[in-house]
Design a protein around this motif. Structure first.
Motif, PDB file in Angstrom:
ATOM      1  N   GLN A 132      21.146  -0.750   0.737  1.00 39.72           N
ATOM      2  CA  GLN A 132      21.343  -1.593  -0.441  1.00 39.72           C
ATOM      3  C   GLN A 132      22.123  -0.814  -1.488  1.00 39.72           C
ATOM      4  OE1 GLN A 132      17.007  -2.471  -0.965  1.00 39.72           O
ATOM      5  NE2 GLN A 132      17.707  -4.587  -1.138  1.00 39.72           N
ATOM      6  N   GLN A 154      16.915  -1.928   3.421  1.00 39.56           N
ATOM      7  CA  GLN A 154      16.231  -3.221   3.478  1.00 39.56           C
ATOM      8  C   GLN A 154      16.187  -3.726   4.910  1.00 39.56           C
ATOM      9  OE1 GLN A 154      18.180  -6.346   1.325  1.00 39.56           O
ATOM     10  NE2 GLN A 154      16.440  -7.731   1.457  1.00 39.56           N
ATOM     11  N   SER A 208      12.538  -0.297   1.860  1.00 36.97           N
ATOM     12  CA  SER A 208      11.994  -1.270   0.905  1.00 36.97           C
ATOM     13  C   SER A 208      10.934  -2.155   1.535  1.00 36.97           C
ATOM     14  CB  SER A 208      13.125  -2.136   0.340  1.00 36.97           C
ATOM     15  OG  SER A 208      13.772  -2.853   1.376  1.00 36.97           O
TER      16      SER A 208
END
Length: 266
Positions: A265, A128, A100
């Motif tokens: 995530q 992430q 991300s």
């Protein structure tokens, strides 16, 4: 009478079965699988996984098969040819991890290699960036603080001053603990120079331990598979019983240039 297992115990059992019976627990029945595609933004490293063809997409996107994407990445990330592909192509059954955020340490060819060893429960989820020395400074304390509220696997990536990239996938977020934690999903890896993954040997359960003085992954007989100091400046990597690994860098003792930690995530 049935037996109840915790999530950690289930993960541990799954890892055990994968390690000892990969032909049964990793490949599955390919005939019954749905064809999957990646929607890839042209000239970018962003992907979206779909399980059916899509006829209408943005002009800046193209549809390619998962297999084709891996072939492209393997060719971009290696000086070799397609002849090298079978070494891992058949084992990589899921797409590469989706980041991300931009990584200063991981390229697509790194992710392709790592994907073959990631547990099934992480596949298809974005990753992430939760800690980076470039963003947060060099502090193990900050690393712990940034992960305090997380409950998901983590990927630690280290680059030393000799430009070697290596690290560890751990089943649990990093934390301060008196005791070792983690499961057999944990493994060490190195790209120095060729990719190597060192999975749990089963010899002990010294997966991860850490305090404000250091972070330690793998252990036994007074050595650690990967050790980082409180300032994330000095590090060491020695063959340890937990993973039977070779030193991850070209030197057992090394100076850290950059560190990144990613978490999945859910």
């Amino acid at each position: 009478m049935g037996v109840a297992y915790s999530v950690g115990e289930v993960d541990h059992l799954y890892t055990f079965f994968v390690q000892w019976s990969p032909d049964i627990y990793t490949k599955g029945n390919k005939k019954n699988r749905k064809p999957r595609y990646l929607i890839r933004e042209k000239h970018q490293k962003h992907y979206l996984v779909v399980e059916k063809d899509i006829s209408v997409i943005n002009k800046n996107w193209e549809i390619i098969t998962v297999k084709d994407s891996k072939r492209r990445l393997s060719l971009c990330g290696s000086e070799g040819s397609e002849a090298e592909e079978p070494e891992y192509q058949e084992e990589v059954d899921d797409v590469i991890p989706i980041l991300s955020d931009h990584s200063q340490l991981l390229e697509d060819h790194h992710l392709v290699r790592l994907a073959a060893h990631m547990p099934a429960r992480t596949q298809g989820y974005p990753w992430q960036l939760v800690y980076s020395t470039a963003v947060h400074g060099s502090s193990l304390k900050t690393l712990y603080r940034n992960m305090a509220d997380l409950d998901s696997p983590a990927l630690l990536v280290v680059k030393d001053v000799h430009k070697k990239v290596f690290g560890a996938f751990v089943s649990d977020p990093f934390k301060i603990s008196k005791y070792c934690y983690g499961t057999g999903e944990t493994f060490l890896f190195s790209f120095s120079p060729d990719f190597q993954a060192y999975r749990w040997s089963g010899e002990n359960s010294y997966f991860v331990s850490g305090d404000l003085e250091s972070l330690r992954i793998g252990g036994g007989e007074g050595v650690f598979g990967l050790w980082l100091d409180a300032d994330l400046y000095h590090g060491a990597s020695i063959s340890c019983p937990t993973f039977h690994n070779a030193p991850l860098s070209t030197h057992e003792d090394f100076i850290v240039q950059d560190v990144e930690v990613w978490t999945v995530q859910y």
